[in-house]
Design an enzyme around this catalytic site. Structure first.
Site, short mmCIF file in Angstrom:
data_model
loop_
_atom_site.label_atom_id
_atom_site.label_comp_id
_atom_site.label_asym_id
_atom_site.label_seq_id
_atom_site.Cartn_x
_atom_site.Cartn_y
_atom_site.Cartn_z
CG HIS A 98 -14.66 10.16 -13.17
ND1 HIS A 98 -14.48 10.93 -12.05
CD2 HIS A 98 -13.77 9.15 -13.07
CE1 HIS A 98 -13.52 10.39 -11.30
NE2 HIS A 98 -13.07 9.32 -11.91
CB CYS A 108 -20.12 33.39 -5.48
SG CYS A 108 -21.16 32.23 -6.41
#
Length: 617
Positions: free
Chosen positions: A236, A79
């Site tokens: 993050h 994918c």
């Protein structure tokens, strides 16, 4: 190849004349473009391709009203590299979406992968902006983007402006204070100076909140804005705004950076976030539930409404749009909404296909209702062949073709493909053009009146001569697995230079990419080299790749004489991209995406430890 150039030149002349005529007549904008990309859907999953249950009436009708491509291929049997190739028009070996950690290994983008598409790559929605398109992605993004090398800006069209320091990769990005150290013996890039990214001066003017609440599993942990806050932001960093897909040409996004794997405990591994534009709005198995026992999830309906709403808004704005509808219901664990569960003769996978078929029907009906049908080019396809390892309950069908996802046999690479454009594509057409998902890049640019970037090799062809004029363009199709050219198709002949399914160790554990399809000497469980005498198949007579041509036959020698120069030309001109799928790091997973603070969903990441990714097959 001369035929390709001639056909493309002829089509471009027609396009110019058509555009001049439209301008003189006063007014039509370039067509809208919809790419409907399925996940692990096989060639044999649609009724129009012979699936006996005939449970895809809307897709079958789409083919009846448009053009069917029996010989259409993914750029990769997995994918993430496949999607990167579609959006760049370039093979994964060129755009960097491969690994060199081992020979001929498939690699993708689980949460912990550090690398991604270099920002010197130009993606389709970014280029379409030059023609005034508004773009939206619905569903799986799956493309991470690494910071640019120093010279990258020199290869970027001036009209696109100066690139941000790092473009979206949705996990982690290398900052200017980091050093890349190549180690050819490991086949990986070591990330140095990781902790320098945690300093406030490298945080793009972010300031810590006075108090941030993190979850450690299910337990909230409150931290002040001390060094602990900066260290807790390690995972993050890749989710700061400048790394977001909306900085990569898309104007809107609803979906996830990864597939819907899970559920996880949010300690060893976080659940995958779901985004609306800049911020997460929840996580799979939490705000977006998926019942693994029953297979019930409402995600396809949510993705459908996102598509319909976007189309309505763009119709009201009278601007051309690009919609990339990349849903993942047919990727294991497959799911369907309650009204479709139990409705298929094919089990849960069939339920998912039926809901997708219904959704495509609703999208096409809306285009007609809004009188957009004749100004909207729609293309339906899949990112790779069906995952037979999950079949039959959780995987699809590749029809008569050999093996499935993860392999470079026909079942792993050949995918369903339908083009629909009322008033332009005559109804009921079948094109035997050898096509690729990468062609959607060049074809979309042509529809918009744009040309592909001229400073790089582009593998995708403009299919408009085949679609609108019925021309057939001769071109080779290259099948890569990781860093290795496994096979090539030219015309009706396919030559295998390497054969491999997966290892004996995996196979003995029940991991089978070719269930019930053992072909002696072909579906091998060791990597077998055939570069001196390739295995050769005639895909017209033998689409299942079961009967290799005799090495001594005149047919074999003639086919080899045509394929060999094409391979040599490709390899001599090939400049591989820097491999991006070599390094993994638990700290870069989806611990604290933007918006997590508002939801109380921020998770504390582990210590940053870059390491070599392990790819088993």
């Amino acid at each position: 190849m001369r035929a390709v150039a001639a056909a493309t030149k002829g089509w471009r002349l027609l396009l110019v004349l058509s555009t001049v005529g439209i301008a003189a007549a006063g007014a039509r904008q370039p067509p809208n473009i919809l790419v409907l990309l399925m996940d692990d859907m096989g060639w044999g999953d649609l009724g129009v391709y012979g699936e006996p249950s005939r449970e895809t009436p809307n897709l079958d009708q789409m083919a009846a009203e448009g053009m069917l491509f029996p010989n259409f291929y993914s750029a990769n049997p997995l994918c993430s590299p496949s999607r990167a190739a579609l959006l760049t028009g370039r093979l994964p070996i060129r755009n960097g979406f491969y690994t060199t950690n081992a020979h001929a290994r498939n690699a993708y983008t689980p949460q912990e992968v550090v690398g991604g598409i270099p920002d010197s790559e130009l993606l389709l929605p970014e280029l379409l902006k030059e023609a005034g398109y508004t773009s939206k992605i619905v569903g799986k993004w799956c493309e991470r983007v690494l910071g640019a090398p120093p010279h990258a800006a020199a290869h970027r069209p001036a009209s696109l402006g100066r690139p941000p320091r790092c473009l979206p990769r949705l996990l982690c990005c290398l900052g200017p204070s980091q050093e890349l150290r190549g180690d050819s013996s490991l086949g990986m890039v070591m990330v140095m100076g990781m902790w320098s990214l945690l300093r406030p001066e490298n945080a793009s003017h972010q300031r810590p909140p006075k108090s941030t609440v993190w979850q450690q599993g299910s337990q909230p942990v409150e931290l002040g804005h001390s060094q602990d806050w900066w260290q807790s932001r390690a995972g993050h960093l890749g989710h700061r705004p400048q790394f977001h897909p909306l900085k990569h040409g898309f104007d809107e996004w609803f979906g996830s950076p990864n597939c819907h794997f899970g559920p996880y405990d949010n300690r060893a591994r976080p659940n995958i976030p779901v985004y609306r534009n800049w911020e997460m709005v929840g996580r799979f198995y939490e705000e977006f539930p998926i019942n693994l026992k029953t297979g019930e999830a409402n995600l396809t309906q949510i993705y459908l409404e996102e598509a319909l709403g976007f189309i309505r808004r763009q119709q009201a704005r009278q601007r051309p749009f690009f919609l990339y509808w990349a849903i993942d219901a047919t990727h294991a664990p497959v799911y369907a909404s309650g009204s479709f569960l139990g409705t298929s003769r094919r089990g849960r996978y069939g339920d998912a296909v039926r809901e997708i078929d219904d959704s495509v029907g609703r999208i096409l009906r809306l285009l007609r209702e809004l009188r957009l049908g004749e100004n909207t080019f729609v293309f339906f396809t899949s990112d790779n062949g069906a995952a037979l390892i999950s079949a039959p309950e959780q995987g699809g069908s590749n029809g008569p073709f050999l093996c499935g996802k993860q392999t470079t046999f026909e079942g792993g690479m050949r995918v369903p493909a339908i083009a629909w454009w009322p008033g332009h594509i005559p109804a009921g057409q079948v094109s035997h053009q050898l096509g690729s998902t990468m062609d959607l890049f060049s074809t979309s640019l042509s529809l918009a009146g744009l040309k592909p970037p001229h400073d790089r090799a582009v593998d995708g062809l403009d299919l408009l001569p085949a679609i609108l004029q019925g021309q057939l363009m001769d071109r080779p199709m290259f099948y890569y697995r990781g860093n290795t050219l496994m096979a090539v198709t030219l015309g009706l002949y396919k030559a295998h230079f390497w054969t491999w399914t997966n290892s004996w160790e995996e196979f003995k554990q029940g991991i089978d990419f070719c269930p019930g399809q053992n072909v002696s000497g072909v579906t091998t469980h060791t990597q077998e080299e055939h570069t001196k005498l390739p295995l050769m198949f005639h895909l017209g007579r033998d689409p299942g790749e079961r009967y290799p041509l005799s090495f001594g036959s005149a047919e074999y020698q003639d086919a080899l004489g045509r394929i060999t120069p094409a391979v040599q030309q490709h390899q001599e001109a090939l400049v591989p991209g820097q491999p991006q799928l070599n390094v993994c790091n638990q700290a870069v997973m989806n611990w604290a995406p933007p918006g997590c603070e508002k939801l109380g969903k921020c998770l504390r990441p582990p210590e940053s430890v870059p390491e070599k990714c392990s790819w088993l097959h």
